[in-house]
Design a protein around this motif. Structure first.
Motif, mmCIF file in Angstrom:
data_model
loop_
_atom_site.group_PDB
_atom_site.id
_atom_site.type_symbol
_atom_site.label_atom_id
_atom_site.label_comp_id
_atom_site.label_asym_id
_atom_site.label_seq_id
_atom_site.Cartn_x
_atom_site.Cartn_y
_atom_site.Cartn_z
ATOM 1 N N ASP A 82 16.645 -59.522 30.278
ATOM 2 C CA ASP A 82 15.819 -58.452 29.738
ATOM 3 C C ASP A 82 16.489 -57.813 28.522
ATOM 4 O OD1 ASP A 82 13.357 -57.895 30.785
ATOM 5 O OD2 ASP A 82 13.946 -55.857 31.395
ATOM 6 N N VAL A 83 17.781 -57.525 28.663
ATOM 7 C CA VAL A 83 18.520 -56.887 27.571
ATOM 8 C C VAL A 83 18.683 -57.860 26.404
ATOM 9 C CG1 VAL A 83 20.640 -55.704 26.923
ATOM 10 C CG2 VAL A 83 19.726 -55.401 29.217
ATOM 11 N N SER A 114 24.862 -58.418 24.305
ATOM 12 C CA SER A 114 23.903 -57.467 24.874
ATOM 13 C C SER A 114 24.593 -56.219 25.433
ATOM 14 C CB SER A 114 23.063 -58.141 25.953
ATOM 15 O OG SER A 114 23.905 -58.712 26.917
ATOM 16 N N ILE A 115 25.901 -56.270 25.605
ATOM 17 C CA ILE A 115 26.614 -55.115 26.160
ATOM 18 C C ILE A 115 26.425 -53.874 25.278
ATOM 19 C CG2 ILE A 115 28.842 -55.533 24.982
ATOM 20 C CD1 ILE A 115 28.628 -54.587 28.646
ATOM 21 N N CYS A 175 19.040 -49.565 24.354
ATOM 22 C CA CYS A 175 19.354 -49.171 22.973
ATOM 23 C C CYS A 175 19.035 -50.231 21.921
ATOM 24 C CB CYS A 175 20.830 -48.802 22.867
ATOM 25 S SG CYS A 175 21.293 -47.412 23.917
ATOM 26 N N ASN A 176 18.390 -51.354 22.292
ATOM 27 C CA ASN A 176 18.168 -52.408 21.294
ATOM 28 C C ASN A 176 17.519 -51.881 20.022
ATOM 29 O OD1 ASN A 176 18.249 -53.619 24.021
ATOM 30 N ND2 ASN A 176 18.003 -55.544 22.931
ATOM 31 N N LEU A 188 19.362 -51.673 16.088
ATOM 32 C CA LEU A 188 18.856 -52.372 14.904
ATOM 33 C C LEU A 188 18.392 -51.380 13.843
ATOM 34 C CD1 LEU A 188 16.926 -55.656 15.674
ATOM 35 C CD2 LEU A 188 19.198 -55.287 14.724
ATOM 36 N N ALA A 189 17.797 -50.287 14.301
ATOM 37 C CA ALA A 189 17.335 -49.280 13.332
ATOM 38 C C ALA A 189 18.536 -48.696 12.589
ATOM 39 C CB ALA A 189 16.565 -48.175 14.051
ATOM 40 N N ALA A 190 19.640 -48.445 13.323
ATOM 41 C CA ALA A 190 20.829 -47.870 12.687
ATOM 42 C C ALA A 190 21.429 -48.839 11.664
ATOM 43 C CB ALA A 190 21.877 -47.525 13.752
#
Lengths: 330, 95
Positions: free
Chosen positions: A286-287, A127-128, A294-295, A299-301
């Protein structure tokens, strides 16, 4: 690494290798107890296999996603030297992802299945990497704290019971040391600069400190690891590793000339360790649960990179097949 | 999305002249030429090698781990194959 596709002669006197078999299990446990390694084609309990696939692939995904926050700064590195170093580091992260995917594939899962897990959001990564890199100082702090915490986590894995994973981790750890040192070196240089640069470093430390010590995972009292410990996958507990990291980092912060953002951080003579403040586990979960800053972007990238590269993968394969057919005909 | 995974290659590296090639990992690549290129990028970023072999993983035949006893145990009780088995007089024991 000795993958599933290595052909092994069929027929086993003790019965199908897939089934749970007490005789096999006794041999497996005896080998673990003797401190031995399990190799790709050895019999293993299904749960051992599944646990390893999950852990190694999460680790691989983390390396791959970890390229994004740092890649963000390659074009804006302040000097050619720092740009070359950052490029080498990001290339290493890609390499680490590949060593680890290869190790996971030895357990009978395909690269495409692993990739699919990441792209669909089914599989997790550290998650970092869902925190943003706002300034150049973040690049230094990621090397120093984030890679520092990762090394602390990863060194015990060099002795984990699964051979291909242990060997991949030895390679990873050797290279991570460069990552941590270059980060600290970058920060040292900034601390010799203007007051604004020093503030920038302090601000980055303030933002990354708690997320970094969250990297060791939930407290031991909240995490069940009996099987991974029994199987020699996890050798040191989350809280012990976290304590080791905090103890090692305090001095480094002092030398650097920054403060760690925790009023409760102080030496405890009786324990022989530093005490530290309460971690905000709500933020952590939460993260992990997909609600970090930025989650969605990460993933989109990854999905975009995969989709944009599809035609290249297909063309290369088509070319290889055509060449092979021509060679056969000639 | 149609997916056609690139084949898998096992990578062997000679770290310097005078030493054997040693298995170090694997890569996916469409053909031998690219497999060499990818292996070079993934496994020799720090001068770890002077020569690379790549072999299609599907072309490797491996011994069955469960056949370990019948394959390798017979060597266990043949200690007379080792020089230390022979106790010679002290004056000539460096032989």
């Amino acid at each position: 690494m000795y993958t599933q596709s290595l052909s092994i002669p069929d027929g086993d006197p003790k019965g199908p290798r897939k089934v749970e078999n007490p005789e096999y299990e006794a041999e497996f446990n005896a080998r673990i107890d003797a401190g031995g390694f399990i190799e790709a084609k050895d019999w293993m309990p299904e749960k051992y296999r599944k646990t390893l696939i999950r852990q190694i692939s999460q680790h691989a995904h983390s390396e791959i996603v970890g390229m994004l926050p740092e890649g963000n700064w390659i074009t804006r590195a302040p000097s050619l030297k720092r740009k070359a170093i950052l490029l080498a580091k990001v290339q290493d992260e890609g390499g680490h992802g590949l060593y680890l995917y290869a190790a996971a594939e030895t357990l009978g899962v395909s690269r495409d299945e692993l990739t699919e897990g990441l792209l669909s959001g089914k599989a997790k990564y550290s998650s970092i990497f869902n925190y943003p890199t706002l300034t150049w100082a973040d690049i230094g702090v990621i090397g120093w704290l984030v890679d520092g915490a990762a090394i602390m986590n990863q060194i015990p894995l060099c002795k984990c019971s699964y051979g291909p994973y242990a060997r991949a981790m030895i390679r990873v750890c050797k290279e991570e040391s460069f990552h941590q040192r270059q980060g600290y070196d970058l920060l040292l240089q900034m601390m010799k600069g203007t007051p604004e640069q020093r503030e920038m470093v302090q601000d980055a430390v303030d933002r990354w400190w708690f997320p970094s010590i969250m990297m060791f995972g939930p407290h031991d009292s909240d995490s069940v690891h009996t099987e991974t410990t029994r199987w020699g996958i996890k050798r040191i507990s989350n809280d012990d590793l976290r304590q080791k990291f905090v103890d090692a980092t305090v001095k480094q912060a002092e030398v650097l000339g920054v403060s760690l953002p925790d009023p409760d951080l102080k030496w405890n003579e009786a324990r022989g360790h530093y005490d530290f403040g309460t971690i905000d586990w709500e933020e952590f979960w939460d993260v992990v649960g997909g609600h970090g800053q930025c989650n969605v972007d990460r993933l989109a990238a990854r999905n975009k990179a995969w989709d944009d590269g599809a035609w290249v993968r297909e063309a290369a394969m088509a070319h290889a097949e055509k060449q092979a057919a021509r060679a056969l005909a000639a | 999305m149609e997916r056609k995974e690139w084949p898998l290659w096992e990578v062997f590296i000679r770290s310097r002249n005078g030493l054997d090639h040693k298995h170090c990992g694997s890569v996916h690549a469409p053909d031998a030429r690219l497999a060499l290129q990818v292996a070079r990028d993934v496994y020799t970023r720090r001068m770890e090698g002077v020569s690379i072999w790549v072999v299609k993983a599907s072309d490797i035949v491996a011994s069955d781990p469960d056949a370990k006893p019948e394959l390798f145990d017979p060597a266990e009780d043949k200690i007379y194959r080792h020089p230390t088995f022979y106790q010679l007089p002290d004056e000539v024991n460096h032989m």
